[in-house]
Design a protein around this motif. Structure first.
Motif, PDB file in Angstrom:
ATOM      1  N   LYS A 181       0.826  -1.215   0.000  1.00 16.74           N
ATOM      2  CA  LYS A 181       0.000   0.000   0.000  1.00 16.74           C
ATOM      3  C   LYS A 181       0.851   1.253   0.000  1.00 16.74           C
ATOM      4  N   ASN A 182       1.990   1.208   0.690  1.00 13.30           N
ATOM      5  CA  ASN A 182       2.805   2.405   0.868  1.00 13.30           C
ATOM      6  C   ASN A 182       3.675   2.737  -0.332  1.00 13.30           C
ATOM      7  N   VAL A 183       3.829   1.805  -1.263  1.00 14.89           N
ATOM      8  CA  VAL A 183       4.765   2.047  -2.353  1.00 14.89           C
ATOM      9  C   VAL A 183       4.107   2.032  -3.728  1.00 14.89           C
ATOM     10  N   SER A 184       2.844   1.623  -3.817  1.00 10.71           N
ATOM     11  CA  SER A 184       2.242   1.365  -5.121  1.00 10.71           C
ATOM     12  C   SER A 184       1.282   2.459  -5.564  1.00 10.71           C
ATOM     13  N   ASP A 185       1.246   2.672  -6.877  1.00 14.15           N
ATOM     14  CA  ASP A 185       0.231   3.526  -7.491  1.00 14.15           C
ATOM     15  C   ASP A 185      -0.989   2.707  -7.883  1.00 14.15           C
ATOM     16  N   ARG A 186      -0.780   1.434  -8.230  1.00 13.93           N
ATOM     17  CA  ARG A 186      -1.854   0.481  -8.499  1.00 13.93           C
ATOM     18  C   ARG A 186      -1.460  -0.848  -7.882  1.00 13.93           C
ATOM     19  N   VAL A 187      -2.460  -1.642  -7.521  1.00 15.16           N
ATOM     20  CA  VAL A 187      -2.204  -2.942  -6.907  1.00 15.16           C
ATOM     21  C   VAL A 187      -2.973  -4.009  -7.670  1.00 15.16           C
ATOM     22  N   ALA A 188      -2.285  -5.079  -8.032  1.00 17.70           N
ATOM     23  CA  ALA A 188      -2.916  -6.243  -8.667  1.00 17.70           C
ATOM     24  C   ALA A 188      -2.810  -7.414  -7.701  1.00 17.70           C
ATOM     25  N   VAL A 189      -3.928  -8.072  -7.439  1.00 18.64           N
ATOM     26  CA  VAL A 189      -3.983  -9.194  -6.500  1.00 18.64           C
ATOM     27  C   VAL A 189      -4.041 -10.495  -7.289  1.00 18.64           C
ATOM     28  N   MET A 190      -3.123 -11.424  -6.968  1.00 13.51           N
ATOM     29  CA  MET A 190      -3.048 -12.700  -7.674  1.00 13.51           C
ATOM     30  C   MET A 190      -3.440 -13.856  -6.764  1.00 13.51           C
ATOM     31  N   TYR A 191      -4.007 -14.886  -7.376  1.00 11.68           N
ATOM     32  CA  TYR A 191      -4.324 -16.127  -6.679  1.00 11.68           C
ATOM     33  C   TYR A 191      -4.208 -17.286  -7.659  1.00 11.68           C
ATOM     34  N   LEU A 192      -3.336 -18.226  -7.350  1.00  9.21           N
ATOM     35  CA  LEU A 192      -3.189 -19.454  -8.127  1.00  9.21           C
ATOM     36  C   LEU A 192      -3.054 -19.181  -9.630  1.00  9.21           C
ATOM     37  N   GLY A 193      -2.127 -18.284  -9.971  1.00  8.83           N
ATOM     38  CA  GLY A 193      -1.815 -18.026 -11.365  1.00  8.83           C
ATOM     39  C   GLY A 193      -2.727 -17.071 -12.094  1.00  8.83           C
ATOM     40  N   LYS A 194      -3.675 -16.445 -11.366  1.00 11.49           N
ATOM     41  CA  LYS A 194      -4.628 -15.524 -11.993  1.00 11.49           C
ATOM     42  C   LYS A 194      -4.638 -14.195 -11.246  1.00 11.49           C
ATOM     43  N   ILE A 195      -4.992 -13.133 -11.957  1.00 13.24           N
ATOM     44  CA  ILE A 195      -5.247 -11.849 -11.304  1.00 13.24           C
ATOM     45  C   ILE A 195      -6.739 -11.753 -11.012  1.00 13.24           C
ATOM     46  N   CYS A 196      -7.070 -11.465  -9.756  1.00 10.45           N
ATOM     47  CA  CYS A 196      -8.487 -11.411  -9.397  1.00 10.45           C
ATOM     48  C   CYS A 196      -8.990  -9.982  -9.219  1.00 10.45           C
TER      49      CYS A 196
END
Length: 350
Positions: free
Chosen positions: A226-241
């Motif tokens: 949270k402190n370093v990113s302009d955007r965040v992508a969350v991954m689970y088991l090889g996929k972006i959710c």
């Protein structure tokens, strides 16, 4: 869990890196295939920091290495600075490598223990034949000073004479010495003490501003990203959710898995009650035989029959926020692009 679809990708001349439908598979025993990365798409604008977050084994590091063609992906496209990397081989690809650097998770094992710090940091310059001996020495001193190390003290020492945090500074200096455009930080603080983590994170922010860097920051810690990113992508088991800006992701997560990660962040208060809402149970499924449909459905408290037969695709739920879920935590309306109103407070972020 999906991650397929490209609704969240942006167009424009400022997009430095665009990854589309990235697939990385590895052979396994018995003729099986490990689906490490399965249809991942994301982009990073010039000067931006993308945080790539998820639990261990979700494919974050594999996706990052595939971007650098280490090894090349099984399928998909990786467009960097106007070049399609997956179509390049040999010298044509090699010429672009100085513009893309990586900082590894374990700073000590990624440094040659037999070489001095000066030689380690100067090695990329020697490989590319840049500058005279005096010019290379001056460049090494410049980047060592930039990462907070005294060149006169550090130059002739070896990695074992430094702490973990200092070794990570050396790794960052080595990554910067060729003046790259893109730096991938593969969990650069997870092996460090908490106090040192803050120093390295602040250093990366300063260096990003000083050198005009574009960063991909990989971590399993949402509190850090949270402190370093302009955007965040969350991954689970090889996929972006899910993908969104940090403030939006923390205050109104749209995917149940994102909410579960947020619920697991420790609260620095010994008197705070233990939290159980939003947490998920069960074990992470095997990437050799991932669940059908949504990959998260076997651990999702909101899973329904549709999740087993239909893989969700990325769709907008709010301005700049996209989710791959049939039953997200926000009401997206019949058109799929409505306002992000909470529909399940029990799994919301703390």
């Amino acid at each position: 869990m999906a991650g397929t679809g490209t609704a969240h990708l942006r167009d424009g001349d400022d997009v430095l890196l665009r990854v589309e439908d990235l697939v990385v598979e590895f052979p396994a025993a018995g003729g099986a295939t490990v689906s490490a990365v399965a249809g991942v798409s994301f982009d990073v604008a010039e000067g931006e920091t993308l945080g790539l977050v998820g639990e261990s084994g979700c494919g974050k590091s594999t996706a990052a290495r595939a971007v650098l063609q280490l090894p090349p992906p099984t399928a998909g496209t990786v467009r960097f600075a106007g070049h399609e990397l997956t179509a390049l081989r040999g010298e044509r690809l090699r010429r672009l490598r100085p513009l893309m650097q990586i900082v590894f998770q374990d700073p000590i094992s990624s440094l040659n223990p037999r070489r001095t710090v000066g030689d380690i940091v100067a090695a990329p310059l020697k490989v590319w034949g840049r500058g005279s001996e005096a010019e290379r020495r001056a460049r090494v001193d410049e980047v060592l000073e930039a990462v907070g190390l005294d060149p006169a003290v550090a130059r002739d020492k070896r990695p074992h004479e430094f702490s973990g945090g200092q070794c990570q500074r050396i790794c960052i200096a080595r990554a910067l010495v060729l003046d790259p455009k893109l730096v991938i930080c593969d969990e650069p603080v997870s092996a460090l003490d908490v106090s040192v983590q803050a120093q390295i994170l602040n250093l990366l922010e300063d260096l990003k501003e000083r050198y005009g860097l574009t960063l991909v920051f990989i971590t399993h810690d949402l509190a850090v990203v949270k402190n370093v990113s302009d955007r965040v992508a969350v991954m689970y088991l090889g996929k972006i959710c899910e993908i969104a800006d940090p403030d939006q992701l923390y205050t109104a997560p749209a995917h149940p898995y994102t909410a579960a990660l947020l619920s697991a962040i420790p609260v620095p208060d010994p008197d705070a009650p233990a939290r159980s809402e939003g947490l998920v149970g069960g074990d992470l499924p095997s990437p050799v035989a991932p669940p059908s449909g949504c990959r998260f459905r076997t651990r999702c408290p909101r899973a329904q029959e549709r999740c087993a037969v239909e893989e969700p695709t990325m769709r907008p739920v709010a301005d700049g926020q996209y989710v791959a879920c049939h039953f997200p935590l926000v009401d997206v309306g019949p058109s799929g692009d409505g306002a992000a109103d909470r529909v399940d407070d029990e799994v919301a972020a703390p």
